[in-house]
Design a protein around this motif. Structure first.
Motif, short mmCIF file in Angstrom:
data_model
loop_
_atom_site.label_atom_id
_atom_site.label_comp_id
_atom_site.label_asym_id
_atom_site.label_seq_id
_atom_site.Cartn_x
_atom_site.Cartn_y
_atom_site.Cartn_z
N UNK A 80 0.75 -1.06 -0.35
CA UNK A 80 -0.52 -0.26 -0.29
C UNK A 80 0.67 1.42 0.30
N UNK A 81 2.13 1.33 0.72
CA UNK A 81 3.36 2.33 1.03
C UNK A 81 3.45 2.26 -0.30
N UNK A 82 4.49 1.01 -0.61
CA UNK A 82 5.00 1.47 -1.48
C UNK A 82 4.69 1.34 -3.44
N UNK A 83 3.65 0.80 -4.15
CA UNK A 83 3.47 1.03 -5.09
C UNK A 83 3.26 2.45 -5.44
N UNK A 84 1.31 2.83 -4.55
CA UNK A 84 1.21 4.03 -5.01
C UNK A 84 2.68 5.36 -5.29
N UNK A 85 3.52 5.01 -3.92
CA UNK A 85 4.69 5.89 -4.40
C UNK A 85 5.57 5.95 -5.39
N UNK A 86 6.78 4.75 -5.21
CA UNK A 86 7.21 4.47 -6.97
C UNK A 86 6.28 4.58 -8.41
N UNK A 87 4.95 4.40 -8.21
CA UNK A 87 4.33 4.59 -9.81
C UNK A 87 4.28 5.98 -10.11
N UNK A 88 4.07 6.92 -8.38
CA UNK A 88 4.86 8.25 -8.42
C UNK A 88 6.17 8.72 -8.91
N UNK A 89 7.22 8.36 -8.06
CA UNK A 89 8.45 9.10 -8.41
C UNK A 89 8.95 8.69 -9.93
N UNK A 90 8.77 7.01 -10.14
CA UNK A 90 8.96 7.48 -11.47
C UNK A 90 8.55 8.36 -12.49
N UNK A 91 6.88 8.10 -12.63
CA UNK A 91 6.13 9.56 -13.24
C UNK A 91 6.93 10.63 -12.98
N UNK A 92 6.47 11.11 -11.79
CA UNK A 92 7.72 12.29 -11.42
C UNK A 92 9.59 12.88 -12.46
#
Lengths: 317, 573
Positions: free
Chosen positions: A109-121
């Motif tokens: 729950x923490x890592x998936x949204x965060x990593x997709x967001x970081x990757x997009x940024x």
């Protein structure tokens, strides 16, 4: 080919994978050094008592017969009983898996949204300052072994600052606040490893799309930047992103032995490690087969999403 | 040309390229032109001339690693280059619209066509979704698309290339743009499709009073579309004149060269072999006498049998599980040293034919004989000697040549593999081969990336020559090249054919190019050979109906041709 047919074929491949893994697991445990009967009875055992135990456990039968027996029972949901505690393996695994799934679920729950967001940024301005910072941090985190990260976290937040517990022994009676406090450090340590991988893969997948002629066209027809990224690039990058997420989720279920041991969480990883040290072969086999099933299911899920996300398969000519 | 009601004025436009170290280098310099409503200005030039860069810059856009460094792009009294990126993004799609070279690549494959066509109009609030859908349907109608009501619900892969190109035009016209930029919009299309698309574009531009920029390397097409032509070379203006003036008296030598390089069909062509010509004319369905026809056909056969190199008998091939037959019952003969041109539109099976001959694809039926022997169907089963005798030259030299190998290795490999040549002997032979394809010996230590497109194609061809084959299959080897370069390659091929006596199977969609080179032509359609005859006979009227359609569809280098052609269709019973 039709969509259902492709998915069915993919499932069949999954079944074959499980079958092959079961063979490997069985063969692998056969090769383990040492004898279970010897381990149970200790160094002072007489040859007769060892032979007795071997007969009782069915160890005197040929390997392929034992395999058929074991796999047949497995299909019925009967994983056998633990050689050490004598309890049913399915019960043991069920008890422990709740902790592992809790840890993996919260981390996901923490890592998936965060990593997709970081990757997009990172992908919006490749080689820009933000991208380079994200790259540097994720690369560093992926290079440090997770136990070292965990030890550093513990020494800072538990030992030095005393904010969080160093051990996360989850009990059935733990309340939500305790649970949350206990989970912070292991979740953080685990997240570091998986975020790095997922964020980098997301960046690559999206960047790959962003340099395509379709994106240049979308820019030239006036699509705003946010929509460019979230609709035009992401819709084509779903397949690789979902696949890397699935791989990391599977890792969270099966590969967290070190973190579980470090934080003394009674999870599946720890169960398996303990089983190996006590030569509890049926338990080792059970855990291994469960991990295999998780891998196969998650990858099957990811592949199905990639198949469904591909309009060429969804809407054949 | 410079009247006050011009929609677009470009003044002294310059674009720089920025390399990895931040150094800038001008790639386009001092471009000025203007366009009035309903008028089309064309940018022409070879690849690298900067025509795409200029057209993108008129939208205030430069590709990554490029920068618009100077000049003005005034669209209705507003300089686009003074706007910030979000302001200019607002202009795109509504005031300025763009049609890209390859619609297949430019459409997002994960979204429906309709969603992409109406996207910007709805996003900006210029139309409601219903209004946008209605407008889209009316545009589909104007552009002559099939099923205008429902085509928007399809995904890009579900429609043909020509339809997709027109759908992109609909996307561009959605918000009534004032300026329309078209970058080689028909290069990826077949000639017969090209006409419809060009006509649709031109009608739309005239009716809606749009100012349009038409970018192309194809002079014959440009002449049909443009009111003014701007010739570019190495990022600089060579000349800017009205189309008729350019045609009648081009001021610059370079423009004249470009015009001379346009392949022209010389019609009709008197054959040098009267007997064969008569025989072939008899074979045409327009001469009904069966006895005479039979006699003459036998004469042809006897003459041909003397030195037949390759025979295909009843070859059928299909992709997948026999669902789509791409070759139907093909029979073909190639004589020693003869050049057969295979002509057809995309999907006609011409490339598959080449692949079947070379053993890259396995036919489901029929057999291939080479020098009187039946060949194995797959190249895996063929002997090294058989492989050596038939060589294949691919369309894209950039992808066919290993980028990490030097020319020495690229040409040395077939020498070693087929002929066992190594060391000094191989080196000498490589230099000879380079000389054959008119490249100097100094190329031997270069990498493919250091060569131009034309040079790469020469190396690609030299690699086939290295095996000393009897037959070379050339698949669209000039279609990715500029007109001038392509002309030079064709001349090289003709020269080598006369010197080395190699037989070619020359596959192309471009009749004018093939006609220069081929002794015989096979016209293919939907996996069948509809006409096979000596080149002179194919080109001499009366033509086979489909050949006539192809011939009529080739744009002519004169104004007004596009308006004259109409109703070109082929409906075989």
């Amino acid at each position: 080919m039709d969509l259902p047919l492709i998915v069915i074929r993919r499932m069949a491949i999954g079944v074959v994978t499980v079958l092959v893994v079961s063979l490997l697991v069985f063969a692998g445990t056969e090769l383990l050094p040492g004898d279970v009967a010897q381990a149970i009875l200790g160094p002072g055992a007489t040859p007769e008592s060892i032979a007795n135990i071997r007969a009782r456990l069915g160890l005197d039968q040929a390997a392929h017969i034992r395999y058929m027996h074991w796999f047949g029972n497995l299909l019925h949901g009967d994983m056998g009983t633990s050689l050490v505690s004598g309890r049913e393996i399915s019960v043991l695994i069920a008890e422990r898996s709740s902790n592992t799934f809790l840890l993996a679920g919260v981390t996901a729950l923490v890592a998936v949204p965060l990593s997709v967001l970081l990757g997009l940024i990172a992908s919006t301005r490749p080689n820009g300052r933000i991208d380079k910072t994200i790259s540097a941090i994720t690369l560093t985190l992926i290079s440090i072994p997770d136990f070292l990260v965990a030890v550093i976290l513990v020494s800072i937040f538990s030992v030095q600052l005393g904010w969080l517990p160093a051990l996360s022994t989850i009990r059935p009676d733990s309340n939500f606040l305790e649970l949350a406090r206990m989970l912070v450090l292991p979740v953080t340590a685990l997240s570091f490893t998986v975020i790095a991988h997922m964020a980098r893969m997301t960046r690559t997948a999206v960047l790959n799309e962003l340099t395509s002629p379709a994106i240049e066209m979308a820019i030239l027809k006036g699509v705003p930047k946010s929509r460019l990224l979230l609709v035009h690039a992401l819709s084509n990058a779903i397949a690789p992103i979902v696949n890397v997420i699935a791989l990391n989720l599977a890792y969270l279920i099966s590969g967290v032995v070190v973190i579980e041991t470090l934080f003394n969480i009674n999870g599946l990883g720890k169960l398996m490690v303990d089983a190996v040290t006590t030569r509890d072969i049926p338990l080792v086999q059970g855990c291994a087969m469960l991990f295999c099933a998780v891998y196969v299911l998650l990858n099957l899920f990811a592949d199905t999403i990639s198949i469904v996300a591909n309009p060429r398969i969804r809407h054949p000519k | 040309m410079n009247s006050n009601n011009d929609i677009l004025q470009v003044q002294n436009l310059c674009v720089d390229a920025i390399d990895r170290h931040g150094k800038t280098m001008p790639i386009v310099c001092n471009i000025s032109f203007s366009i009035a409503p309903g008028q089309i200005t064309s940018l022409i030039g070879e690849s690298g001339s900067g025509k795409t860069t200029v057209s993108l810059a008129t939208m205030g856009y430069s590709r990554p690693n490029c920068k618009i460094s100077k000049g003005k792009v005034i669209l209705q009294d507003e300089d686009l280059l003074n706007l910030d990126s979000s302001q200019i993004q607002q202009k795109r799609g509504s005031d300025i619209a763009y049609i890209a070279q390859s619609a297949a690549a430019a459409f997002n494959r994960a979204l429906t066509i309709g969603a992409q066509v109406t996207e910007v109009a709805v996003l900006r609030g210029l139309m409601t979704r219903q209004q946008a859908d209605l407008r889209a349907v009316s545009l589909y109608n104007q552009l002559g698309l099939p099923n205008p009501e429902t085509i928007g619900r399809l995904y890009p892969h579900q429609v043909s290339g020509g339809q997709l190109q027109r759908l992109m035009a609909a996307m561009a016209m959605m918000c009534h743009p004032k300026l329309l930029i078209m970058d080689e919009p028909t290069t990826a299309l077949d000639v017969t499709t090209q006409i419809e698309v060009l006509q649709a574009f031109k009608r739309l531009i005239r009716e809606q009073k749009v100012a349009a920029i038409y970018v192309s390397h194809d002079l014959a097409v440009v002449v049909q579309m443009a009111d003014d032509i701007l010739v570019l070379k190495d990022g600089r203006m060579v000349e800017l004149q009205s189309t008729q003036n350019i045609l009648d008296n081009p001021c610059q030598e370079y423009t004249r060269m470009l015009m001379d390089a346009v392949p022209q069909l010389q019609l009709p062509h008197i054959s040098h072999q009267p007997l064969t010509a008569a025989a072939a004319a008899a074979a045409d369905k327009l001469t009904p006498d069966p006895v005479e026809k039979c006699r003459l056909e036998n004469t042809v056969r006897k003459e041909a049998n003397s030195d037949v190199l390759l025979t295909l008998s009843n070859v059928t091939a299909a992709y997948g599980s026999n669902t789509s037959t791409v070759l139907k019952d093909i029979s073909l003969k190639v004589n020693l040293g003869e050049t057969i041109g295979i002509i057809g539109e995309s999907g006609s099976g011409k490339t598959t034919l080449g692949r079947v001959i070379s053993g890259l694809m396995v036919p489901s039926n029929g057999q291939i004989e080479f020098q009187g022997r039946v060949l194995n169907n797959t190249c895996k089963q063929r002997s090294r000697e058989d492989l050596r005798q038939i060589q294949f030259v691919f369309q894209m030299a950039e992808t066919a040549l290993n980028p990490r190998h030097r020319i020495r290795q690229i040409l040395g490999r077939p020498l070693e593999f087929y002929l066992g040549m190594t060391g000094r002997a191989a080196e000498e032979r490589i230099v000879e081969l380079l000389d054959l394809v008119e490249l100097s010996a100094e190329f031997i230590d270069r990498f493919p990336r250091e060569l131009s497109g034309g040079q790469l194609q020469r190396i690609n061809f030299a690699r086939a020559l290295a095996a000393e084959p009897k037959l070379i299959i050339c698949d669209e080897i000039t279609s990715a090249l500029d007109t001038l370069v392509s002309k030079a390659i064709i001349e090289l091929l003709i020269n080598l054919k006369n010197r080395l006596g190699i037989a070619y199977v020359f596959i192309s969609h471009d009749l004018s190019t093939v006609a220069k080179l081929a002794d015989s032509l096979a016209v293919m359609r939907h996996g069948e050979i509809v006409e096979f005859n000596k080149t002179g006979n194919v080109l001499t009227p009366p033509h086979h109906e489909y050949t006539e359609l192809l011939l009529d569809s080739i744009p002519k280098l004169r104004t007004g041709w596009l308006e004259e052609v109409s109703g070109l269709v082929y409906n075989p019973v």
